[in-house]
Design an enzyme around this catalytic site. Structure first.
Site, PDB file in Angstrom:
ATOM      1  N   LYS A  18       0.931  -1.273   0.042  1.00  0.00           N
ATOM      2  CA  LYS A  18       0.039  -0.024   0.049  1.00  0.00           C
ATOM      3  C   LYS A  18       0.971   1.258  -0.110  1.00  0.00           C
ATOM      4  O   LYS A  18       2.242   1.222   0.507  1.00  0.00           O
ATOM      5  CB  LYS A  18      -0.816   0.078   1.257  1.00  0.00           C
ATOM      6  CG  LYS A  18      -0.325   0.037   2.682  1.00  0.00           C
ATOM      7  CD  LYS A  18       0.183   1.319   3.048  1.00  0.00           C
ATOM      8  CE  LYS A  18       0.830   1.140   4.432  1.00  0.00           C
ATOM      9  NZ  LYS A  18       1.705   2.371   4.943  1.00  0.00           N
ATOM     10  N   GLY A 104       7.535   1.164   4.712  1.00  0.00           N
ATOM     11  CA  GLY A 104       6.149   2.129   4.752  1.00  0.00           C
ATOM     12  C   GLY A 104       5.294   1.601   3.788  1.00  0.00           C
ATOM     13  O   GLY A 104       4.272   2.288   3.382  1.00  0.00           O
ATOM     14  N   LEU A 105       5.248   0.418   3.110  1.00  0.00           N
ATOM     15  CA  LEU A 105       4.432  -0.191   2.164  1.00  0.00           C
ATOM     16  C   LEU A 105       3.674  -1.051   2.542  1.00  0.00           C
ATOM     17  O   LEU A 105       2.672  -1.883   1.994  1.00  0.00           O
ATOM     18  CB  LEU A 105       5.369  -0.526   0.851  1.00  0.00           C
ATOM     19  CG  LEU A 105       6.451   0.305   0.220  1.00  0.00           C
ATOM     20  CD1 LEU A 105       7.198  -0.239  -0.558  1.00  0.00           C
ATOM     21  CD2 LEU A 105       5.249   1.458  -0.467  1.00  0.00           C
ATOM     22  N   GLY A 108       4.635  -6.534   5.786  1.00  0.00           N
ATOM     23  CA  GLY A 108       4.460  -7.390   6.802  1.00  0.00           C
ATOM     24  C   GLY A 108       2.998  -7.557   7.257  1.00  0.00           C
ATOM     25  O   GLY A 108       2.276  -8.532   7.305  1.00  0.00           O
ATOM     26  N   ASP A 142      -2.057  -1.636  10.612  1.00  0.00           N
ATOM     27  CA  ASP A 142      -2.382  -1.622   9.005  1.00  0.00           C
ATOM     28  C   ASP A 142      -2.809  -2.725   8.735  1.00  0.00           C
ATOM     29  O   ASP A 142      -3.427  -2.861   7.314  1.00  0.00           O
ATOM     30  CB  ASP A 142      -0.927  -1.577   8.357  1.00  0.00           C
ATOM     31  CG  ASP A 142      -0.439   0.067   8.379  1.00  0.00           C
ATOM     32  OD1 ASP A 142      -1.250   0.845   8.875  1.00  0.00           O
ATOM     33  OD2 ASP A 142       0.815   0.097   7.757  1.00  0.00           O
TER      34      ASP A 142
END
Ligand code: C5P
Length: 303
Positions: A18, A104-105, A108, A142
């Protein structure tokens, strides 16, 4: 409760990354997390997760992160799944990483959501949406977003998800993946409260631009209250952001808590051109990714 597929069956699931198009920090909470509002956007840059049913035991293999072991969020997701459903642990999970850790994507987190969805499929369970979302939220802020994918507003610590209609315009993201990641907690730990960069109504404006579908206007509305903290730790990321803008991006931004930075371009050709030029100047990798308009997972049960 249906038994699902038998031992030896396996599911293969894509775990997409993301980016955050906007991220507003509202303040620090008593539990130590930050209250925020964000817009998540899933992109077609993905890890691959394979879950096979075994007679017993739980094993997770992840060649890219061998030392993580039982701290791997994919392992913790499977452990939680078996714990909450009461099923006997009986899975072998293989995570093939493409999304860098500490980028920051949400790599995990997406792997963890893929494990939850894949286990449900493999064991023939259809838990209530709320039960699945609660497992996801227990794993990380997240993770709930990745149960839905597409575009969504996240509130609370990011775990309260409200889906949004897909982007009506055209856009391709160009991601910069630095050679080293950033630890989420380090970046949040540096956020001034209230954030020095706070812009009133920034998320409301971004939402309006999202619905319009004009990339130039959307690009100008992108914002991330974590940028100042991340750029103070890694000043070269600010240079990459500037370079993406100079290479024709409609907007460029740090993703989540970094260390990845992305630019939004009109089409693949423009993103590709910028990536080739910038690739000669910076040590990390540039990768193109389309915005995913809905959760697209491949969940093929193989016997
Ligand atoms: O929820 P998750 O485990 O992904 O968060 C990792 C760390 O990031 C937290 O321990 C916290 O330091 C920070 N964080 C935060 N506020 C959020 C999300 C994460 O302070 N909304």
């Amino acid at each position: 409760m249906s038994a699902g597929a038998g031992p030896g069956a396996a599911v293969h699931i894509l775990a997409p990354a993301k980016i955050n198009l906007g991220l507003e920090i509202l303040g620090r909470r008593p539990d130590g997390y930050h209250e925020l509002r964000t817009i998540f956007q899933a992109i077609d840059f993905s890890d691959r997760v394979r879950i096979a049913r075994t007679p017993s035991g739980l094993h997770v293999r992840c060649r890219a992160l061998p030392r993580l072991g039982r701290r791997n969020l994919a392992y913790r997701a499977a452990k939680l799944f078996f714990g909450r459903t009461g099923l006997r642990e009986s899975a072998e999970i293989h995570v093939e990483k493409r999304i860098p850790a500490g980028g920051g994507l949400g790599g995990g987190s997406s792997d963890a959501a893929a494990v939850l969805l894949g286990c449900c499929r493999l064991y023939g369970l259809r838990p209530e949406r709320r039960a699945l979302a609660s497992m996801a939220a227990a794993l990380g802020s997240d993770v709930p977003f990745f149960l839905e994918g597409g575009t969504a507003v996240g509130r609370g610590r990011g775990e309260l998800i409200e889906p949004l209609a897909p982007w009506p315009g055209q856009a391709v993201a160009l991601l910069y993946l630095p050679t080293a990641g950033l630890a989420t907690a380090d970046v949040y730990g540096r956020v001034a409260s209230p954030p020095l960069t706070a812009r009133p109504r920034a998320l409301t404006i971004l939402l309006a631009r999202w619905r319009e579908g004009d990339l130039a206007r959307l690009g100008k509305a992108l914002f991330n209250d974590l940028e100042e903290a991340a750029f103070s730790l890694r000043p070269e990321l600010a240079t990459v952001k500037e370079a993406l803008l100079r290479e024709g991006a409609a907007g460029a931004l740090l993703s989540g808590s970094g260390s990845s930075v992305f630019g939004l371009y009109e089409n693949e050709a423009a993103a590709g051109r910028a990536g080739r030029r910038l690739g000669e100047r910076f040590p990390g990798r540039f990768v193109k990714a389309r915005l995913l308009s809905a959760r697209r997972r491949w969940g093929v049960v193989k016997r």
